[in-house]
Design a protein around this motif. Sequence first.
Motif, PDB file in Angstrom:
ATOM      1  N   ASN A 114      49.860 -15.432 -14.713  1.00 22.15           N
ATOM      2  CA  ASN A 114      49.185 -16.826 -15.098  1.00 22.15           C
ATOM      3  C   ASN A 114      49.012 -17.344 -16.004  1.00 22.15           C
ATOM      4  N   HIS A 115      49.145 -17.176 -16.979  1.00 27.00           N
ATOM      5  CA  HIS A 115      49.144 -17.374 -18.228  1.00 27.00           C
ATOM      6  C   HIS A 115      50.241 -18.430 -18.888  1.00 27.00           C
ATOM      7  N   LEU A 116      51.561 -17.620 -18.249  1.00 25.07           N
ATOM      8  CA  LEU A 116      52.973 -18.123 -17.925  1.00 25.07           C
ATOM      9  C   LEU A 116      52.933 -19.379 -17.577  1.00 25.07           C
ATOM     10  N   VAL A 117      53.193 -18.978 -16.201  1.00 29.78           N
ATOM     11  CA  VAL A 117      53.075 -20.187 -15.549  1.00 29.78           C
ATOM     12  C   VAL A 117      52.327 -21.678 -15.956  1.00 29.78           C
ATOM     13  N   LYS A 118      51.276 -21.293 -15.961  1.00 28.50           N
ATOM     14  CA  LYS A 118      50.763 -22.302 -16.230  1.00 28.50           C
ATOM     15  C   LYS A 118      50.391 -23.112 -17.445  1.00 28.50           C
ATOM     16  N   ASN A 119      50.532 -22.258 -18.706  1.00 27.04           N
ATOM     17  CA  ASN A 119      50.560 -22.762 -19.583  1.00 27.04           C
ATOM     18  C   ASN A 119      52.288 -23.454 -19.978  1.00 27.04           C
ATOM     19  N   ARG A 120      53.176 -21.862 -20.102  1.00 24.24           N
ATOM     20  CA  ARG A 120      54.638 -22.512 -20.634  1.00 24.24           C
ATOM     21  C   ARG A 120      55.470 -23.194 -19.570  1.00 24.24           C
ATOM     22  N   GLY A 121      54.981 -22.583 -18.495  1.00 24.47           N
ATOM     23  CA  GLY A 121      55.410 -24.026 -17.384  1.00 24.47           C
ATOM     24  C   GLY A 121      55.112 -25.663 -17.239  1.00 24.47           C
ATOM     25  N   LYS A 122      53.727 -25.902 -18.167  1.00 26.64           N
ATOM     26  CA  LYS A 122      53.427 -27.120 -17.990  1.00 26.64           C
ATOM     27  C   LYS A 122      54.129 -27.002 -19.782  1.00 26.64           C
ATOM     28  N   GLY A 123      54.388 -26.968 -20.447  1.00 29.52           N
ATOM     29  CA  GLY A 123      54.962 -27.346 -22.370  1.00 29.52           C
ATOM     30  C   GLY A 123      56.574 -27.318 -21.862  1.00 29.52           C
ATOM     31  N   PHE A 124      56.858 -26.853 -20.772  1.00 26.85           N
ATOM     32  CA  PHE A 124      58.759 -27.292 -20.545  1.00 26.85           C
ATOM     33  C   PHE A 124      58.705 -28.210 -19.203  1.00 26.85           C
ATOM     34  N   LYS A 125      57.154 -29.089 -18.909  1.00 20.81           N
ATOM     35  CA  LYS A 125      57.302 -30.628 -18.200  1.00 20.81           C
ATOM     36  C   LYS A 125      58.740 -29.698 -17.089  1.00 20.81           C
ATOM     37  N   LEU A 126      59.039 -28.604 -16.241  1.00 21.95           N
ATOM     38  CA  LEU A 126      59.144 -28.047 -15.066  1.00 21.95           C
ATOM     39  C   LEU A 126      59.034 -28.514 -13.840  1.00 21.95           C
ATOM     40  N   SER A 127      60.111 -28.921 -13.438  1.00 20.40           N
ATOM     41  CA  SER A 127      60.117 -29.493 -11.615  1.00 20.40           C
ATOM     42  C   SER A 127      59.578 -28.299 -11.018  1.00 20.40           C
ATOM     43  N   ASP A 128      58.949 -29.096  -9.385  1.00 25.50           N
ATOM     44  CA  ASP A 128      58.097 -28.024  -8.649  1.00 25.50           C
ATOM     45  C   ASP A 128      59.609 -26.347  -8.240  1.00 25.50           C
ATOM     46  N   ASP A 129      61.131 -26.819  -8.064  1.00 21.54           N
ATOM     47  CA  ASP A 129      62.138 -26.416  -8.298  1.00 21.54           C
ATOM     48  C   ASP A 129      62.255 -25.350  -9.342  1.00 21.54           C
ATOM     49  N   CYS A 130      62.795 -26.047 -10.433  1.00 22.05           N
ATOM     50  CA  CYS A 130      62.733 -25.303 -11.691  1.00 22.05           C
ATOM     51  C   CYS A 130      61.680 -23.717 -12.024  1.00 22.05           C
ATOM     52  N   LEU A 131      60.007 -24.438 -11.583  1.00 23.78           N
ATOM     53  CA  LEU A 131      59.085 -23.841 -12.129  1.00 23.78           C
ATOM     54  C   LEU A 131      59.427 -22.280 -11.261  1.00 23.78           C
ATOM     55  N   PRO A 168      59.893 -10.734 -15.359  1.00 25.92           N
ATOM     56  CA  PRO A 168      60.115  -9.955 -16.533  1.00 25.92           C
ATOM     57  C   PRO A 168      59.703  -9.546 -17.555  1.00 25.92           C
ATOM     58  N   GLU A 169      59.319 -10.549 -18.247  1.00 23.82           N
ATOM     59  CA  GLU A 169      58.412 -10.512 -19.524  1.00 23.82           C
ATOM     60  C   GLU A 169      57.404 -10.251 -19.094  1.00 23.82           C
ATOM     61  N   ALA A 170      56.679 -10.756 -17.864  1.00 13.91           N
ATOM     62  CA  ALA A 170      54.922 -10.058 -17.827  1.00 13.91           C
ATOM     63  C   ALA A 170      55.016  -8.413 -17.480  1.00 13.91           C
ATOM     64  N   TYR A 171      56.000  -8.054 -17.142  1.00 14.29           N
ATOM     65  CA  TYR A 171      56.250  -7.002 -16.636  1.00 14.29           C
ATOM     66  C   TYR A 171      56.431  -5.597 -18.337  1.00 14.29           C
ATOM     67  N   LEU A 172      57.536  -6.457 -19.351  1.00 17.72           N
ATOM     68  CA  LEU A 172      57.209  -5.898 -20.282  1.00 17.72           C
ATOM     69  C   LEU A 172      56.682  -5.465 -21.270  1.00 17.72           C
ATOM     70  N   HIS A 173      55.566  -6.477 -20.859  1.00 13.89           N
ATOM     71  CA  HIS A 173      54.075  -6.029 -22.056  1.00 13.89           C
ATOM     72  C   HIS A 173      53.753  -5.637 -21.881  1.00 13.89           C
ATOM     73  N   GLY A 174      54.041  -5.223 -20.413  1.00 17.31           N
ATOM     74  CA  GLY A 174      52.841  -3.647 -20.018  1.00 17.31           C
ATOM     75  C   GLY A 174      53.508  -2.210 -20.375  1.00 17.31           C
ATOM     76  N   GLN A 175      54.615  -2.317 -21.094  1.00 16.09           N
ATOM     77  CA  GLN A 175      55.353  -0.989 -20.851  1.00 16.09           C
ATOM     78  C   GLN A 175      54.530  -1.062 -23.058  1.00 16.09           C
ATOM     79  N   TYR A 176      53.705   0.167 -22.343  1.00 24.03           N
ATOM     80  CA  TYR A 176      52.634   0.394 -23.381  1.00 24.03           C
ATOM     81  C   TYR A 176      53.145   1.506 -24.455  1.00 24.03           C
ATOM     82  N   ALA A 177      53.567   2.521 -23.314  1.00 24.77           N
ATOM     83  CA  ALA A 177      54.721   3.727 -24.521  1.00 24.77           C
ATOM     84  C   ALA A 177      55.735   3.481 -25.139  1.00 24.77           C
TER      85      ALA A 177
END
Length: 619
Positions: free
Chosen positions: A473-490, A500-509
């Motif tokens: 949610n954070h990446l779509v809402k904040n970073r996507g808005k910051g990049f000013k992406l079109s709907d297709d690019c978003l 992939p990024e959101a999944y990576l940061h849950g790899q605590y071990a």
Amino acid sequence: MHRETAILIVNGGKDPAQGSWLPYCVGKILAHTSRKRYRLYIWNNNTQDEFISAFLRYIPHATLVQASPHTKLTHVHADPLQRLYERARSDGARIFVTFDSDAHPVNDEWLDTLLDALDGGAVLAGVWRDELKQAIAPYVHASCLATTAEFIDNYGLRFDFIEPNSEGNLHDTLSSFTETAKKLNLPIHPLRRSNARNFHRLMGGIYGGLVYHHGAGSRAAISFWDEEITLESTTKNVRIGEIATHFLFTRYEDYMSWLSGNDVAPDFAAKLESLALGDTGAFSEIPTALAKKQKVGFNFESTKEFASKVIRRTKKSVDRVQLIKLSKQKCHPPELMRRPFTQEDYHSLPEGWKIGPPDFVGVGVPKAGTSWWYKAMLEHPQVSPHRLYHPKLFQATKELVYFCHFDWKGMSDDAVKNYRNAFAAPAESISGEWSTNYLLHPFALKMLWETAPNTKILLLLRNPVDRFVSHVNHLVKNRGKGFKLSDDCLSFFRKFSVMPEAYLHGQYAKGLTELLRLFPREQILVLQYESCCQNPMAEISRTFEFLGIDTNVRPTVLEKPVNRLEYIVDKPDNLGRKRLASLYAEEVRACTELLPELDLSLWSDFLQISDKPISRGFS
């Protein structure tokens, strides 16, 4: 010369119920005085009030001299002033300003006015006590008296000397300073009573428009030299003092406005006008002496609460925020993400601060309450932010993300030095940062260890399922808005970058394994977001204890959401949660082996983890 100014304050009361006066006095000095101009020296006669010493530890430029319960003082005010003077003199002070604890400055010009008077040739400057001239010759009163080491040395003056009284010839604390100056015809700069309105001829005075003195603020019995002392007069004076104290502590702005002749609410003005007429019977709601310890503004717990408010209110005047006021803000917040900062980007520092490396570094993880927790930590008076931090741009400057700018080529010596010098704090305080990408960044932890091997590490973990959804949610809402992406690019960004990024940061071990390889376990504090939500005070106290700072601070931000976003992505249903949990199950199991204290009862998606192999397939 002005940097050698010492402010000497004696907390005169012996009843913990009177402890409010000293924090109030100190708070107003902090609010109206530049940090570089002075150092506080404080004597506490009130040994039963444990909070006084704790409160003063929060003030990095204060020296507390705590009276022993067995200390024998010839005079409870004059003797401590002499001891404070000797201590300040040994530290190199050349200018001395005394304050009674029931006095305080009321505007930012107070110290400049006193120092300018001394620079102009006056040997004394301060509150001019002439209200009792029928009994005692007018003099500069100890409630606010400024003088120099030169005057004291030249004429052999002492703070603890009070000439014995005789009929028609009375003396008070430090009145000998004025008597000496008068005999030698030396200049004195008096701050005369400047009230436009008065409720009492002595109490509640504003002097020169610069200093307020309540008058007899910490006395159990109040009488004056120029009046006959009777039970009736003493009782009346005490009651007037109690009522005025209540207004000072609960309606400060209105109270000071009335004294200064400004308009206030008619009902409040009527109360003070009644008090000026000596009518104390209309104030039954205000505590009497017998009820003091049960009422706000007087009891021990209320004093602690009040002092905490003073600390928060005056934090802008304490060093850590002067750091921000002095900032040139060369490295604007977006730049922290675009390039590694250099020494030209640092905020300027107040005098006497110690510079890095960091005392602590938070290394993870995103969307686990780190903004909330770091903001709570910054409310602690012993915690200073890094040298690129800006309070009005908290989210943009919370994280330095410094090591994320470097790759397999490593860091230069200058780059290492730049990071180490990005942290500074006054004595007995600490400084650090919290960058959530460090834990899973391929090079950040190693670089951190090489740069600051002794730093304490903070790690805040959250149920990986909840964290994953929040991160998407954070990446779509904040970073996507910051990049000013079109709907297709978003859509493309969400599928091939966000997930992939959101999944990576849950790899605590994976991150924990590297972290524990580099840093000793006792140098690492792991917190769980869910536990912080359930028991915020216990967990923040544990955090402060780990950092080696006072554990009694209660950050107000613990009760407020920080960086909480509205969800624009759909939250998973039960089947979706099971699928996400299966992705992280092996990681969570590995975490429990690395961190046996990890409480899986807080992560309901992983309660069934056991020693049996876990299927990677979706169920």
